[in-house]
Each structure stands twice: as C-alpha cells, then as structure tokens.
Design an enzyme around this catalytic site. Structure first.
Site, mmCIF file in Angstrom:
data_model
loop_
_atom_site.group_PDB
_atom_site.id
_atom_site.type_symbol
_atom_site.label_atom_id
_atom_site.label_comp_id
_atom_site.label_asym_id
_atom_site.label_seq_id
_atom_site.Cartn_x
_atom_site.Cartn_y
_atom_site.Cartn_z
ATOM 1 N N HIS A 188 7.140 -7.659 1.209
ATOM 2 C CA HIS A 188 6.765 -7.325 2.596
ATOM 3 C C HIS A 188 6.999 -8.437 3.612
ATOM 4 O O HIS A 188 6.752 -8.247 4.794
ATOM 5 C CB HIS A 188 5.300 -6.861 2.671
HETATM 6 C C1 UD1 Z 1 0.665 -8.570 7.909
HETATM 7 C C2 UD1 Z 1 0.498 -10.075 8.082
HETATM 8 C C3 UD1 Z 1 0.934 -10.784 6.813
HETATM 9 C C4 UD1 Z 1 0.242 -10.218 5.584
HETATM 10 C C5 UD1 Z 1 0.422 -8.701 5.538
HETATM 11 C C6 UD1 Z 1 -0.390 -8.139 4.399
HETATM 12 C C7 UD1 Z 1 0.826 -10.993 10.351
HETATM 13 C C8 UD1 Z 1 1.767 -11.677 11.259
HETATM 14 N N1 UD1 Z 1 1.340 -10.571 9.165
HETATM 15 O O1 UD1 Z 1 2.048 -8.319 7.762
HETATM 16 O O2 UD1 Z 1 0.616 -12.157 6.905
HETATM 17 O O3 UD1 Z 1 0.824 -10.802 4.441
HETATM 18 O O4 UD1 Z 1 -0.057 -8.134 6.777
HETATM 19 O O5 UD1 Z 1 0.018 -6.880 4.035
HETATM 20 O O6 UD1 Z 1 -0.325 -10.847 10.678
HETATM 21 N N2 UD1 Z 1 2.435 -0.485 9.261
HETATM 22 C C9 UD1 Z 1 2.120 0.826 8.999
HETATM 23 N N3 UD1 Z 1 0.817 1.107 8.676
HETATM 24 C C10 UD1 Z 1 -0.163 0.187 8.610
HETATM 25 C C11 UD1 Z 1 0.173 -1.143 8.905
HETATM 26 C C12 UD1 Z 1 1.470 -1.471 9.210
HETATM 27 O O7 UD1 Z 1 2.979 1.701 9.042
HETATM 28 O O8 UD1 Z 1 -1.320 0.537 8.303
HETATM 29 C C13 UD1 Z 1 3.849 -0.832 9.547
HETATM 30 C C14 UD1 Z 1 4.202 -0.802 11.039
HETATM 31 O O9 UD1 Z 1 5.494 -0.319 11.145
HETATM 32 C C15 UD1 Z 1 4.172 -2.271 11.410
HETATM 33 C C16 UD1 Z 1 4.629 -2.950 10.133
HETATM 34 O O10 UD1 Z 1 4.113 -2.148 9.094
HETATM 35 O O11 UD1 Z 1 5.009 -2.562 12.497
HETATM 36 C C17 UD1 Z 1 4.129 -4.376 9.993
HETATM 37 O O12 UD1 Z 1 2.701 -4.439 10.136
HETATM 38 P P1 UD1 Z 1 2.000 -5.797 10.642
HETATM 39 O O13 UD1 Z 1 0.541 -5.692 10.463
HETATM 40 O O14 UD1 Z 1 2.516 -6.169 11.975
HETATM 41 O O15 UD1 Z 1 2.574 -6.894 9.671
HETATM 42 P P2 UD1 Z 1 2.641 -6.885 8.082
HETATM 43 O O16 UD1 Z 1 4.060 -6.962 7.691
HETATM 44 O O17 UD1 Z 1 1.799 -5.794 7.542
HETATM 45 N N1 UDP Z 2 -2.434 -4.912 -3.043
HETATM 46 C C1 UDP Z 2 -2.942 -3.644 -3.289
HETATM 47 N N2 UDP Z 2 -2.081 -2.592 -3.267
HETATM 48 C C2 UDP Z 2 -0.744 -2.727 -3.028
HETATM 49 C C3 UDP Z 2 -0.250 -4.041 -2.779
HETATM 50 C C4 UDP Z 2 -1.118 -5.103 -2.793
HETATM 51 O O1 UDP Z 2 -4.145 -3.487 -3.516
HETATM 52 O O2 UDP Z 2 -0.027 -1.723 -3.021
HETATM 53 C C5 UDP Z 2 -3.373 -6.043 -3.048
HETATM 54 C C6 UDP Z 2 -3.003 -7.168 -3.994
HETATM 55 O O3 UDP Z 2 -3.510 -6.925 -5.287
HETATM 56 C C7 UDP Z 2 -3.644 -8.372 -3.320
HETATM 57 C C8 UDP Z 2 -3.486 -8.059 -1.850
HETATM 58 O O4 UDP Z 2 -3.328 -6.648 -1.764
HETATM 59 O O5 UDP Z 2 -5.033 -8.432 -3.613
HETATM 60 C C9 UDP Z 2 -2.267 -8.756 -1.305
HETATM 61 O O6 UDP Z 2 -1.931 -8.219 -0.063
HETATM 62 P P1 UDP Z 2 -0.473 -8.350 0.562
HETATM 63 O O7 UDP Z 2 0.531 -8.565 -0.507
HETATM 64 O O8 UDP Z 2 -0.298 -7.192 1.453
HETATM 65 O O9 UDP Z 2 -0.621 -9.636 1.499
HETATM 66 P P2 UDP Z 2 -0.501 -11.203 1.262
HETATM 67 O O10 UDP Z 2 -1.388 -11.568 0.136
HETATM 68 O O11 UDP Z 2 0.937 -11.513 0.994
HETATM 69 O O12 UDP Z 2 -0.925 -11.784 2.550
#
Ligand code: UD1
Ligand code: UDP
Length: 362
Positions: free
Chosen positions: A205
């Site tokens: 991601h």
């Molecule tokens: C965010 C965090 C990242 C973290 C990740 C965990 C920032 C800058 N990034 O990244 O550090 O590792 O969360 O998962 O804060 N979207 C959906 N549904 C949702 C949420 C997101 O469709 O419920 C899609 C949207 O298209 C959105 C994209 O995912 O634009 C990215 O979501 P965003 O929260 O901006 O960043 P993440 O990549 O999720």
């Molecule tokens: N996780 C989850 N379901 C998923 C992917 C991740 O429950 O489909 C959990 C994972 O076990 C960990 C946390 O989400 O506890 C990590 O989140 P993510 O990878 O989105 O973010 P990051 O840790 O990179 O910030």
C-alpha cells in the site's frame, strides 16, 4: 482521573490503540475517541472497532480521502474544535499518518499536552509522507512513547530526550491480547482452502509501490510465478492500480496462484500471518507482526523503520525488485534463532496509562 482525547483515523491506529483504550479504561481515566474519518470503508475501520472491542468513536470528523493538504487541513480544523470544547489533560496520537500529525499540531497550538505512541521511528526517507509526519509529531510532543531502543536513540540524535519513555510496542500487546480470539473465531484458512505454511501472504500500500507503475509491476511479476497460493488482501489504494495492470499480468488466469481478496479484519489477518510460509509486504505493522509470530518477512521496500527485525535475520529488504524478491524467497531459512523480545513484554499500554497519570502537565 485524566481526560484524554485520542485521535485515530487509519487502520493500524485502531490496532495500536486497542490495548491503550483498555488500559486507560481499567485505570479509570476518561477517554474521548476522535476518529478523523481518514479510513472509512467497513473493512478499513469499523471492523476493527467491532473485533477489538473498541468503543464507538465519540466523534467522527468524516474527513475522508483527499490531497495531503486538504485532508490534513480538514482534520486540523475539526480536531481544534473538539479540543477547545473538551480541554483534555492529554491529546494522544499514534504512529505516523496524516491523522497523527493533525492531532499533534492542533493540540500543540492550543498548548494542550501531546503524547505520541510509537515515537522515534525513522526511515530517513523523506519521500515517504509518513516520515514528515513522524518527525513533526515527535517535535510537537511533550511525552514520547518509544517502542524500542533504536527509537530512543533516533530521538536523542534529534536532540529530544525529555519526555521520552521506552515502553514497548502496543502492537505486540494487541497481538498477545487477541491471538487466542483469532484462533477461536477466524475460519479464514478453511474458507480459502489453505494449508498451514502452504501459502504466501502479501500486502502492498505504500504510494511508492502502488502509484509508480514499474514498481507495482515488478512486485506482481515476482508474485505471479510463485508455485504456492499467494493471498493478497488488497488495500483500497492499490485496488485500481492492480486492476489497470491485470490485463497485462493476467493475475486471474488459471496458471496464476495470486488470490486478490478484500482487506480482512485483524483476527483473520493474525491467522493468515501466523500460518504463512512467508509474508511479503510494505506494511510497517506487518513487519513487526511477522517477527512476533516467527514468520519470515520480505519487505518490499529499500529501507525500514524496524531495523531490529532485519538485524535479527527475520526480515529481508528487497525493494520492489522482481529478482531480489524471487531470490529472497528461495533463501528463506526457517532454522534461525527465535526472535529476541525487543518490542517489550506485552504491557506497553499499561505503562502508557501510568505515565500519562504520573506526568500530568495541565
Ligand atoms: C494511510 C497512511 C499510511 C498508513 C496507511 C495504513 C498517510 C499519509 N498515510 O495510507 O501511513 O500506512 O494509511 O493503511 O496518512 N481509501 C478507500 N477507503 C478507505 C480509505 C482509503 O477507498 O476507507 C482509498 C482512497 O482512494 C484514498 C486512498 O485509499 O485516496 C488512500 O487513503 P489514505 O488514507 O489517503 O492513505 P493510505 O494509503 O490509506
Ligand atoms: N491488517 C489487517 N487487515 C488487512 C491488512 C492489514 O488487519 O487486510 C492489519 C495488520 O495485521 C496490521 C495493520 O493492519 O496490524 C497494518 O496496517 P497497514 O499495513 O494498513 O499500515 P502500516 O502498518 O503500514 O502503517
């Protein structure tokens, strides 16, 4: 009794917060849960509140997805309103997302003490949005809860030593608290027809891997030729990008073992991780969980914040490089020494609750 506003917004924050919410409740403190709305799909947000027994958020700002500035700015304004109304003793923020930075900055400007859980992590890669969030949040914080010695050292190198406490990692607390429940409740191995240690698990991601076409292609090309099933719960950021590339890589062809599924809940994820032959990921949290569960991890990045997992031999950094991913899979050695307990003893959350009370500033 303390009054604490906890700012949450993204998937890993719900997991990091669950043990702390429990510990604060047990210590008799009043916690107000403020969800920024950064993540909002059921499978990215509410499922974690349900599974991890976190109370419904008191407030959901519903900020949703947007550019960094629009998203963080929307959160800042909403959080400020809540802090002005509630005047808490502490604002508690977690990790390194835009929700973390918005919470820390809104509170610091109002002179409300800020405590940062998972302080001191650094990738030293300023291309990552999280790296700005980490550095800025740590420099706003009054109390810094570092999970590891490396995190304490990183803070010291930036001149931050006051208010720093090495407490352990609340994700380790969460895993210990919920692993039995995962065994009882998750039927995901049967649902997907998986044999223990007979499949790989992957997640992707990071913007550097999902939004740069060559990098996503290189990762998928490595996964595509694996001879065992590759379970891939797809983060919404990656979904559209994978769909675009699927025509070329034919991930759904009968000769391809990659199984794209929706994001799963925490209990299913623990089961999937525990039983995987190896985990291939760019997730921060999953690198640690792989280590806790003694599962080899291949990190699809060139650097990591969790350097101890690499030093211990349980994590290999390949970057989004097809050949490096393939050769690291071949090199997986499961005979290495058991991981050392570098992430604490499973009681980080209790320490956090106690320290917040001991160091009440306002
Ligand atoms: C965010 C965090 C990242 C973290 C990740 C965990 C920032 C800058 N990034 O990244 O550090 O590792 O969360 O998962 O804060 N979207 C959906 N549904 C949702 C949420 C997101 O469709 O419920 C899609 C949207 O298209 C959105 C994209 O995912 O634009 C990215 O979501 P965003 O929260 O901006 O960043 P993440 O990549 O999720
Ligand atoms: N996780 C989850 N379901 C998923 C992917 C991740 O429950 O489909 C959990 C994972 O076990 C960990 C946390 O989400 O506890 C990590 O989140 P993510 O990878 O989105 O973010 P990051 O840790 O990179 O910030």
């Amino acid at each position: 009794m303390l009054k604490i506003v906890s700012v949450l917004g993204a998937r890993p924050q719900f997991i990091k917060a669950a043990p702390v919410t429990r510990a604060l409740g047990q210590a008799g403190h009043r916690e107000i849960l403020l969800h920024t709305g950064q993540h909002y799909d059921y499978g990215m947000s509410k499922i974690f509140f349900d599974e991890l027994d976190i109370p419904e958020p008191d407030i959901n700002l519903g900020v949703g997805s947007d550019s960094h500035a629009a998203q963080t700015g929307g959160m800042l304004m909403g959080i400020e309103d809540v802090l002005l109304a509630e005047k808490p003793d502490w604002t508690l923020v977690y990790g390194d997302t835009n929700s973390t930075l918005a919470g820390a900055l809104a509170a610091a400007k109002l002179h409300i003490p800020v405590a940062h859980v998972e302080a001191g992590l650094r990738s030293y890669n300023r291309e990552m949005p999280e790296e700005h969030n980490r550095v800025l949040t740590d420099h706003c914080a009054d109390m810094l809860f570092a999970p590891t010695k490396t995190a304490v050292d990183n803070l010291a190198a930036e001149g931050i030593s006051q208010g720093v406490h090495k407490v352990g990692d609340t994700m380790y607390d969460a895993l210990l608290q919920f692993l039995d429940l995962a065994h009882q409740r998750s039927g995901i191995l049967d649902d997907l027809g998986l044999e223990p240690k007979g499949y790989f698990l992957t997640t992707v991601h990071r913007p550097s891997n999902t939004d740069i076409w060559e990098n996503l292609r290189a990762i998928l090309a490595a996964l595509r030729v694996l001879e065992e099933p590759v379970i891939f719960p797809v983060h919404p950021r990656a979904r559209a990008k994978i769909d675009e590339i699927d025509g070329e890589l034919q991930l759904s062809a009968p000769d391809c073992n990659v199984q794209l599924i929706e994001p799963v809940g925490y209990l299913d994820m623990l089961r999937l991780q525990e039983n995987a032959r190896a985990i291939l990921t760019d997730s921060g949290g999953m690198q640690k969980e792989a280590y806790f569960l003694k599962v080899p991890c291949i990190t699809l990045r060139h650097e990591t914040e969790w350097v101890e997992t690499v030093a211990a031999g349980w994590n290999i950094l390949t970057g989004p490089d097809t050949e490096a991913i393939r050769s690291s899979i071949t090199a997986i050695d499961t005979s290495r020494a058991a991981p050392a307990q570098i992430f604490g003893d499973g009681h980080a959350a209790d320490r956090i609750a106690a320290l917040l009370a001991e160091h009440q500033l306002s």
